[in-house]
Design a protein around this motif. Structure first.
Motif, mmCIF file in Angstrom:
data_model
loop_
_atom_site.group_PDB
_atom_site.id
_atom_site.type_symbol
_atom_site.label_atom_id
_atom_site.label_comp_id
_atom_site.label_asym_id
_atom_site.label_seq_id
_atom_site.Cartn_x
_atom_site.Cartn_y
_atom_site.Cartn_z
ATOM 1 N N LEU A 100 -1.743 -33.912 36.743
ATOM 2 C CA LEU A 100 -1.440 -32.476 36.723
ATOM 3 C C LEU A 100 -2.593 -31.681 36.106
ATOM 4 O O LEU A 100 -2.909 -30.583 36.577
ATOM 5 N N LEU A 101 -3.246 -32.229 35.076
ATOM 6 C CA LEU A 101 -4.418 -31.559 34.489
ATOM 7 C C LEU A 101 -5.536 -31.435 35.509
ATOM 8 O O LEU A 101 -6.165 -30.381 35.639
ATOM 9 N N LYS A 102 -5.793 -32.519 36.243
ATOM 10 C CA LYS A 102 -6.852 -32.494 37.267
ATOM 11 C C LYS A 102 -6.530 -31.471 38.353
ATOM 12 O O LYS A 102 -7.404 -30.745 38.807
ATOM 13 N N GLU A 103 -5.272 -31.422 38.762
ATOM 14 C CA GLU A 103 -4.870 -30.464 39.793
ATOM 15 C C GLU A 103 -4.998 -29.026 39.273
ATOM 16 O O GLU A 103 -5.332 -28.114 40.034
ATOM 17 N N ALA A 104 -4.761 -28.810 37.993
ATOM 18 C CA ALA A 104 -4.948 -27.485 37.395
ATOM 19 C C ALA A 104 -6.423 -27.078 37.485
ATOM 20 O O ALA A 104 -6.739 -25.915 37.755
ATOM 21 N N GLU A 105 -7.321 -28.033 37.280
ATOM 22 C CA GLU A 105 -8.753 -27.748 37.386
ATOM 23 C C GLU A 105 -9.125 -27.389 38.826
ATOM 24 O O GLU A 105 -9.904 -26.464 39.056
ATOM 25 N N VAL A 106 -8.565 -28.094 39.791
ATOM 26 C CA VAL A 106 -8.792 -27.777 41.207
ATOM 27 C C VAL A 106 -8.291 -26.362 41.491
ATOM 28 O O VAL A 106 -8.960 -25.563 42.165
ATOM 29 N N HIS A 107 -7.120 -26.043 40.972
ATOM 30 C CA HIS A 107 -6.506 -24.723 41.153
ATOM 31 C C HIS A 107 -7.419 -23.631 40.574
ATOM 32 O O HIS A 107 -7.674 -22.615 41.229
ATOM 33 N N ALA A 108 -7.903 -23.842 39.357
ATOM 34 C CA ALA A 108 -8.788 -22.862 38.710
ATOM 35 C C ALA A 108 -10.071 -22.682 39.519
ATOM 36 O O ALA A 108 -10.505 -21.548 39.763
ATOM 37 N N SER A 109 -10.658 -23.783 39.939
ATOM 38 C CA SER A 109 -11.903 -23.711 40.717
ATOM 39 C C SER A 109 -11.693 -22.986 42.034
ATOM 40 O O SER A 109 -12.532 -22.186 42.450
ATOM 41 N N SER A 110 -10.559 -23.239 42.690
ATOM 42 C CA SER A 110 -10.278 -22.582 43.975
ATOM 43 C C SER A 110 -10.115 -21.075 43.806
ATOM 44 O O SER A 110 -10.307 -20.318 44.749
ATOM 45 N N MET A 111 -9.767 -20.634 42.590
ATOM 46 C CA MET A 111 -9.615 -19.209 42.300
ATOM 47 C C MET A 111 -10.902 -18.613 41.727
ATOM 48 O O MET A 111 -10.945 -17.437 41.392
ATOM 49 N N GLY A 112 -11.927 -19.451 41.580
ATOM 50 C CA GLY A 112 -13.197 -18.979 41.028
ATOM 51 C C GLY A 112 -13.156 -18.733 39.536
ATOM 52 O O GLY A 112 -13.970 -17.984 39.001
ATOM 53 N N LEU A 113 -12.211 -19.368 38.847
ATOM 54 C CA LEU A 113 -12.087 -19.173 37.398
ATOM 55 C C LEU A 113 -12.904 -20.239 36.673
ATOM 56 O O LEU A 113 -12.763 -21.430 36.959
ATOM 57 N N PRO A 114 -13.766 -19.832 35.718
ATOM 58 C CA PRO A 114 -14.709 -20.764 35.101
ATOM 59 C C PRO A 114 -14.160 -21.615 33.960
ATOM 60 O O PRO A 114 -14.836 -22.523 33.491
ATOM 61 N N LYS A 115 -12.946 -21.320 33.501
ATOM 62 C CA LYS A 115 -12.421 -22.105 32.384
ATOM 63 C C LYS A 115 -10.898 -22.082 32.366
ATOM 64 O O LYS A 115 -10.264 -21.208 32.944
ATOM 65 N N ILE A 116 -10.359 -23.082 31.666
ATOM 66 C CA ILE A 116 -8.917 -23.187 31.440
ATOM 67 C C ILE A 116 -8.696 -23.102 29.940
ATOM 68 O O ILE A 116 -9.423 -23.730 29.167
ATOM 69 N N VAL A 117 -7.714 -22.317 29.543
ATOM 70 C CA VAL A 117 -7.346 -22.212 28.130
ATOM 71 C C VAL A 117 -5.879 -22.588 27.968
ATOM 72 O O VAL A 117 -5.097 -22.506 28.909
ATOM 73 N N MET A 118 -5.546 -23.009 26.760
ATOM 74 C CA MET A 118 -4.155 -23.338 26.453
ATOM 75 C C MET A 118 -3.930 -23.159 24.964
ATOM 76 O O MET A 118 -4.889 -23.095 24.186
ATOM 77 N N THR A 119 -2.670 -23.100 24.588
ATOM 78 C CA THR A 119 -2.310 -23.084 23.172
ATOM 79 C C THR A 119 -1.422 -24.292 22.901
ATOM 80 O O THR A 119 -0.577 -24.656 23.722
ATOM 81 N N VAL A 120 -1.657 -24.926 21.754
ATOM 82 C CA VAL A 120 -0.881 -26.083 21.334
ATOM 83 C C VAL A 120 -0.495 -25.858 19.871
ATOM 84 O O VAL A 120 -1.315 -25.359 19.089
ATOM 85 N N ILE A 121 0.722 -26.208 19.512
ATOM 86 C CA ILE A 121 1.138 -26.079 18.118
ATOM 87 C C ILE A 121 0.184 -26.910 17.263
ATOM 88 O O ILE A 121 -0.018 -28.095 17.516
ATOM 89 N N SER A 122 -0.393 -26.286 16.255
ATOM 90 C CA SER A 122 -1.506 -26.880 15.497
ATOM 91 C C SER A 122 -1.165 -28.198 14.804
ATOM 92 O O SER A 122 -2.056 -29.020 14.592
ATOM 93 N N ILE A 123 0.106 -28.422 14.460
ATOM 94 C CA ILE A 123 0.439 -29.667 13.763
ATOM 95 C C ILE A 123 0.726 -30.818 14.737
ATOM 96 O O ILE A 123 1.032 -31.924 14.296
ATOM 97 N N ARG A 124 0.551 -30.584 16.023
ATOM 98 C CA ARG A 124 0.775 -31.638 17.022
ATOM 99 C C ARG A 124 -0.547 -32.376 17.287
ATOM 100 O O ARG A 124 -1.122 -32.315 18.352
ATOM 101 N N LYS A 125 -1.005 -33.079 16.272
ATOM 102 C CA LYS A 125 -2.334 -33.724 16.279
ATOM 103 C C LYS A 125 -2.535 -34.683 17.450
ATOM 104 O O LYS A 125 -3.584 -34.672 18.082
ATOM 105 N N GLU A 126 -1.542 -35.540 17.755
ATOM 106 C CA GLU A 126 -1.678 -36.496 18.859
ATOM 107 C C GLU A 126 -1.910 -35.784 20.182
ATOM 108 O O GLU A 126 -2.727 -36.210 20.992
ATOM 109 N N LEU A 127 -1.176 -34.708 20.397
ATOM 110 C CA LEU A 127 -1.303 -33.957 21.643
ATOM 111 C C LEU A 127 -2.662 -33.271 21.730
ATOM 112 O O LEU A 127 -3.314 -33.295 22.778
ATOM 113 N N ILE A 128 -3.110 -32.678 20.640
ATOM 114 C CA ILE A 128 -4.426 -32.029 20.607
ATOM 115 C C ILE A 128 -5.516 -33.061 20.906
ATOM 116 O O ILE A 128 -6.436 -32.802 21.694
ATOM 117 N N GLU A 129 -5.413 -34.235 20.316
ATOM 118 C CA GLU A 129 -6.387 -35.299 20.570
ATOM 119 C C GLU A 129 -6.374 -35.729 22.032
ATOM 120 O O GLU A 129 -7.423 -36.004 22.611
#
Length: 168
Positions: A100-129
């Motif tokens: 799903l992450l890879k497909e999101a990158e394909v989606h962004a590229s197809s729209m001409g968007l140069p980056k993907i941003v997200m927010t993650v709860i800061s204490i969710r260390k495993e997920l951030i890693e």
């Protein structure tokens, strides 16, 4: 198979997202928020609004006619916002999130968007890693955690978002 969700998928998506983020079933997976928040992650009405908004897309991963993964993508003009990456708790660590992450990158590229941003709860260390291993970097930006009507904080520390970004 990854395709774009429609209003017909709202019930399946609501069940999947809430089961992966909150409550007892979410504890089967490693991405649960059940130790931080109680209540629903999203309601049927909120999900319907998200799908009907033309700036949004929800990609769904379907196998045997069942939605087992999804991700919200929001066109923010100069970037793509990625949120609510969801995989059925019992199928986490099977590569669906990565697809799903890879497909999101394909989606962004197809729209001409140069980056993907997200927010993650800061204490969710495993997920951030996990996101960092997939090319996302900490921008240093922090945002307050907004509470929905259905949220109840049960964490023993304050919640805030860390902003992650991946340049494509």
């Amino acid at each position: 198979m990854i395709t774009t969700a429609t209003l017909e998928d709202v019930f399946s998506l609501e069940k999947l997202i809430n089961s992966a983020y909150r409550g007892e079933t979410s504890k089967q997976g490693w991405t649960t928020e059940a130790n931080l928040l109680s209540g629903k992650r999203i309601t049927l009405d909120e999900l319907s609004e998200v799908i009907q908004n033309k700036s949004n897309s929800i990609l769904k991963y379907t196998k045997n006619n069942q939605i087992i993964g999804s991700v919200l993508l929001v066109n923010k003009e100069s970037k793509l916002y990625l949120g609510m990456l969801t995989v059925s708790p019992e199928l986490q660590n099977s590569g669906i999130g990565k697809l799903l992450l890879k497909e999101a990158e394909v989606h962004a590229s197809s729209m001409g968007l140069p980056k993907i941003v997200m927010t993650v709860i800061s204490i969710r260390k495993e997920l951030i890693e996990w996101y960092k291993r997939h090319g996302y970097e900490d921008t240093g930006v922090r945002e307050p955690f907004p509470l929905n009507d259905t949220d109840a904080v049960i964490a023993n520390q304050p919640l805030e978002f860390i902003v992650l970004e991946k340049k494509l």
